[in-house]
Enzyme design. Structure first.
Site, PDB file in Angstrom:
ATOM      1  N   TYR A  33       0.829  -1.192   0.000  1.00 41.20           N
ATOM      2  CA  TYR A  33       0.000   0.000   0.000  1.00 41.20           C
ATOM      3  C   TYR A  33       0.865   1.244   0.000  1.00 41.20           C
ATOM      4  CZ  TYR A  33       1.014   0.997   4.920  1.00 41.20           C
ATOM      5  OH  TYR A  33       1.645   1.313   6.086  1.00 41.20           O
ATOM      6  N   ARG A  52       8.358   4.142  -4.835  1.00 43.40           N
ATOM      7  CA  ARG A  52       8.424   3.142  -3.750  1.00 43.40           C
ATOM      8  C   ARG A  52       7.439   2.007  -4.021  1.00 43.40           C
ATOM      9  NH1 ARG A  52       7.633   5.294   2.280  1.00 43.40           N
ATOM     10  NH2 ARG A  52       5.494   5.510   1.559  1.00 43.40           N
ATOM     11  N   ARG A 100      -7.193 -20.382  -2.292  1.00 43.75           N
ATOM     12  CA  ARG A 100      -6.141 -20.250  -1.291  1.00 43.75           C
ATOM     13  C   ARG A 100      -5.040 -21.296  -1.465  1.00 43.75           C
ATOM     14  NH1 ARG A 100      -4.201 -21.345   3.653  1.00 43.75           N
ATOM     15  NH2 ARG A 100      -3.586 -19.550   4.911  1.00 43.75           N
ATOM     16  N   HIS A 102      -0.471 -21.156  -0.888  1.00 43.85           N
ATOM     17  CA  HIS A 102       0.653 -20.248  -0.625  1.00 43.85           C
ATOM     18  C   HIS A 102       1.388 -19.837  -1.904  1.00 43.85           C
ATOM     19  CE1 HIS A 102      -0.141 -21.497   3.427  1.00 43.85           C
ATOM     20  NE2 HIS A 102       0.804 -20.710   3.905  1.00 43.85           N
ATOM     21  N   LYS A 147       6.614  -1.919   1.776  1.00 45.90           N
ATOM     22  CA  LYS A 147       5.441  -1.337   2.457  1.00 45.90           C
ATOM     23  C   LYS A 147       4.268  -2.310   2.355  1.00 45.90           C
ATOM     24  CE  LYS A 147       3.257   3.221   3.048  1.00 45.90           C
ATOM     25  NZ  LYS A 147       3.386   3.370   4.488  1.00 45.90           N
ATOM     26  N   GLU A 180      12.639   2.498  13.834  1.00 45.78           N
ATOM     27  CA  GLU A 180      11.753   3.595  13.428  1.00 45.78           C
ATOM     28  C   GLU A 180      10.607   3.629  14.429  1.00 45.78           C
ATOM     29  OE1 GLU A 180       9.993   2.795   9.521  1.00 45.78           O
ATOM     30  OE2 GLU A 180      10.364   0.660   9.805  1.00 45.78           O
ATOM     31  N   LEU A 205      11.275   1.299   6.884  1.00 48.08           N
ATOM     32  CA  LEU A 205      10.603   1.771   5.675  1.00 48.08           C
ATOM     33  C   LEU A 205      11.322   3.041   5.216  1.00 48.08           C
ATOM     34  CD1 LEU A 205       8.000   1.276   3.893  1.00 48.08           C
ATOM     35  CD2 LEU A 205       7.120   3.298   5.067  1.00 48.08           C
TER      36      LEU A 205
HETATM   37  N1  PLP Z   1       7.724   3.903   8.970  1.00 49.21           N
HETATM   38  C1  PLP Z   1       6.569   3.231   9.043  1.00 49.21           C
HETATM   39  C2  PLP Z   1       6.571   1.912   9.748  1.00 49.21           C
HETATM   40  C3  PLP Z   1       5.391   3.738   8.491  1.00 49.21           C
HETATM   41  O1  PLP Z   1       4.245   3.032   8.567  1.00 49.21           O
HETATM   42  C4  PLP Z   1       5.424   5.005   7.866  1.00 49.21           C
HETATM   43  C5  PLP Z   1       4.225   5.585   7.264  1.00 49.21           C
HETATM   44  O2  PLP Z   1       3.203   4.975   7.158  1.00 49.21           O
HETATM   45  C6  PLP Z   1       6.640   5.686   7.822  1.00 49.21           C
HETATM   46  C7  PLP Z   1       7.772   5.114   8.366  1.00 49.21           C
HETATM   47  C8  PLP Z   1       6.738   7.049   7.177  1.00 49.21           C
HETATM   48  O3  PLP Z   1       6.740   6.928   5.772  1.00 49.21           O
HETATM   49  P1  PLP Z   1       6.223   8.102   4.861  1.00 49.21           P
HETATM   50  O4  PLP Z   1       7.036   9.313   5.221  1.00 49.21           O
HETATM   51  O5  PLP Z   1       6.487   7.648   3.474  1.00 49.21           O
HETATM   52  O6  PLP Z   1       4.777   8.299   5.170  1.00 49.21           O
END
Ligand code: PLP
Length: 290
Positions: A33, A52, A100, A102, A147, A180, A205
């Site tokens: 997403y 991304r 379903r 895998h 993501k 993070e 991320l």
């Molecule tokens: N890290 C995580 C785990 C996130 O879920 C998000 C945003 O959803 C971010 C960092 C920040 O990413 P962005 O600046 O692209 O929104």
């Protein structure tokens, strides 16, 4: 006004929008997403979010179901049909619908869902007084750069933070480093005034806001060092803050109940926020989709 969702080629009333029970996103979290901010009816850093998304799709061997130009048509339509001036676009691509199993299905079209909603991010008050964070063990998989819609560890971490009265969870690896945060990238300012944030790679991320902030901060003469820092360093920092599409830059004034700096939003966090607000304000119709 009624909201509209985009589901696999159709614009449908939001309340009726649905996917098949055997969508692999639903059954396996086999999908990706993006969340893109909309300001003044325009997307913020669309190109970076789109890049991304494409990188993630390639990593998961999911074919991009739409050409870039078609994505732009859909996203523009979603902004217009939902009359979003300030808010967010949510884009989701899954491997598609298949009995379903895998293993990857063959010859299946990926599923696409887009929603749009108004919203203006955190309140001015929360930014002016700052928010608190708590530390939570980072129990996620080892490809956090993708993501993925599989957000269960993030949900648990943020829920734990909320139950402790905190806004965010700082995610801590077994070696004590802060990777993070639950839904944002983490930053700190050390005693020398250097701004630190975890390097990109598989551990975090690569936040779009993070990337833009690094560029803006360096251009403004600040020193940004992409290196990891520990929870202990964060607690002793001059400033801690988090960044995301939704919150921009959010000052953290306490971690696990320990006051950060003076216990008020720090000057660098607020300066970076101002730079970022300026960046967003500078997005024009001519550049927004390029
Ligand atoms: N890290 C995580 C785990 C996130 O879920 C998000 C945003 O959803 C971010 C960092 C920040 O990413 P962005 O600046 O692209 O929104």
């Amino acid at each position: 006004m009624s909201r509209v969702a985009y589901v696999n080629g159709r614009y449908v009333p939001h309340r009726e929008a649905s996917v098949h029970v055997e969508d692999r996103g639903y059954q396996f979290a086999d999908g990706l997403y993006e969340v893109v901010a909309v300001r003044g009816g325009l997307p913020v850093d669309f190109a970076l979010h789109y890049d991304r998304l494409c990188t993630g799709l390639a990593a998961l061997q999911i074919t991009n179901p739409l050409q870039r130009a078609a994505w732009i048509v859909v996203l523009r339509q979603m902004i217009q049909r939902n009359r979003v001036r300030d808010g967010i676009l949510y884009l989701q691509v899954t491997r598609g619908v298949s009995p379903r199993n895998h293993l990857f299905p063959h010859g299946v079209m990926p599923s696409v869902v887009v929603t749009a909603r108004p919203g203006s991010g955190p309140s001015a008050e929360s930014i002016s007084v700052g928010v608190s964070a708590v530390s939570v063990a980072d129990i996620r998989w080892r490809r956090r750069d993708i993501k993925s819609v599989s957000l269960l560890p993030n949900i648990l971490a943020k829920q734990q933070a909320a139950e402790q009265g905190a806004y965010e969870a700082l995610l801590v690896a077994p070696d004590g480093t802060v990777t993070e945060a639950g839904s944002s990238n983490a930053w700190m300012v050390n005693a020398s005034g250097e701004i630190l944030t975890h390097p990109v790679g598989h551990d975090i991320l690569p936040g779009v806001t993070r990337m833009v902030l690094i560029r803006l901060a360096r251009a403004a003469g600040y020193t940004v060092v992409e290196r990891s820092f520990t929870l202990e360093e964060a607690k002793a920092a001059r400033e801690v803050f988090v960044s995301s599409t939704i919150a921009y830059v959010m000052p953290i004034v306490s971690v696990d109940g320990v006051k950060i700096g003076e216990g008020v939003p720090g000057p660098l966090a607020l300066a970076l926020r101002t730079l970022y607000v300026g960046h967003v304000a500078g997005i024009t119709p001519a550049v927004a989709w390029s």
